[in-house]
Design a protein around this motif. Structure first.
Motif, PDB file in Angstrom:
ATOM      1  N   VAL A   1       7.821 -19.824  33.677  1.00  0.00           N
ATOM      2  CA  VAL A   1       8.463 -18.756  32.911  1.00  0.00           C
ATOM      3  C   VAL A   1       9.558 -19.356  32.027  1.00  0.00           C
ATOM      4  CG1 VAL A   1       9.742 -16.588  33.072  1.00  0.00           C
ATOM      5  CG2 VAL A   1       8.016 -17.151  34.807  1.00  0.00           C
TER       6      VAL A   1
ATOM      7  N   TRP B   1      12.992 -15.625  29.200  1.00  0.00           N
ATOM      8  CA  TRP B   1      12.302 -14.476  29.791  1.00  0.00           C
ATOM      9  C   TRP B   1      12.737 -14.215  31.231  1.00  0.00           C
ATOM     10  CZ3 TRP B   1       6.490 -15.474  28.223  1.00  0.00           C
ATOM     11  CH2 TRP B   1       6.392 -15.510  26.825  1.00  0.00           C
TER      12      TRP B   1
ATOM     13  N   ALA C   1      13.336 -10.591  32.430  1.00  0.00           N
ATOM     14  CA  ALA C   1      12.245  -9.622  32.246  1.00  0.00           C
ATOM     15  C   ALA C   1      12.265  -8.464  33.247  1.00  0.00           C
ATOM     16  CB  ALA C   1      10.898 -10.329  32.280  1.00  0.00           C
TER      17      ALA C   1
ATOM     18  N   CYS D   1      11.235 -10.109  25.199  1.00  0.00           N
ATOM     19  CA  CYS D   1      10.131 -10.831  25.828  1.00  0.00           C
ATOM     20  C   CYS D   1       8.833 -10.278  25.243  1.00  0.00           C
ATOM     21  CB  CYS D   1      10.174 -10.644  27.342  1.00  0.00           C
ATOM     22  SG  CYS D   1       8.819 -11.435  28.219  1.00  0.00           S
TER      23      CYS D   1
END
Length: 162
Positions: free
Chosen positions: A58, A62, A65, A95
């Motif tokens: 990831v 992000w 998120a 994102c």
């Protein structure tokens, strides 16, 4: 040298006993695994609950998120959704995967309502199809302007007052 990359995406809409819809959007590839779950409440098609989980590689940008997806709670699926979602989930601090998930999930909700109607119309005469489609729109006005078939200049919308 052969480079291998595999990506799977699944969107599911499940009606719940309380009348809401549970929408599950999942993306899995060699680098990323994402799951986004939405709860949508008819007849307004309001997104009333959200959750997101990102795993594997990831990107640092992000990491927020799971909190970011909460911004679409209270948003209604219908006209203007694309712009609203891009405003909340897109951009430099957003994102793009979440924005895509929210939009694809919303499309799946719309298809959940339109698919049974389309299947029911198979084998009917054109005027019968048109009449039944208009009745469906009257019972769920949030579908109006939600896709190309329900735009103001569509033959389906001719003569309807919305």
């Amino acid at each position: 040298m052969t480079i291998r990359f595999l990506r799977n995406k699944v969107v599911e809409v499940e009606p719940q006993p309380d009348g809401s819809l549970a929408v599950s959007w999942r993306l899995t590839d060699d680098l990323l695994k994402v799951e986004v779950n939405l709860k949508v409440q008819p007849p307004d098609l309001e997104i009333v609950a959200t959750e997101a989980k990102l795993e594997r590689l990831v990107p640092k940008a992000w990491q927020s998120a799971p909190e970011l997806i909460k911004k679409v709670e209270g948003v209604r699926i219908g006209a203007g959704l694309r712009k609203i979602v891009q405003g909340f989930l897109g951009g430099e601090k957003g994102c793009p995967v979440l924005a895509h998930a929210a939009l694809e999930s919303s499309n799946a909700v719309i298809l959940n309502f339109t698919r049974p109607g389309v299947q029911m119309l198979e084998g009917l005469k054109d005027d019968e199809k048109l009449s039944l489609t208009r009745e469906m729109l009257k019972s769920n006005p949030r579908l109006i302007r939600s896709c190309v078939a329900f735009q103001d200049d569509s033959p389906i919308m001719q003569g309807l007052d919305f």
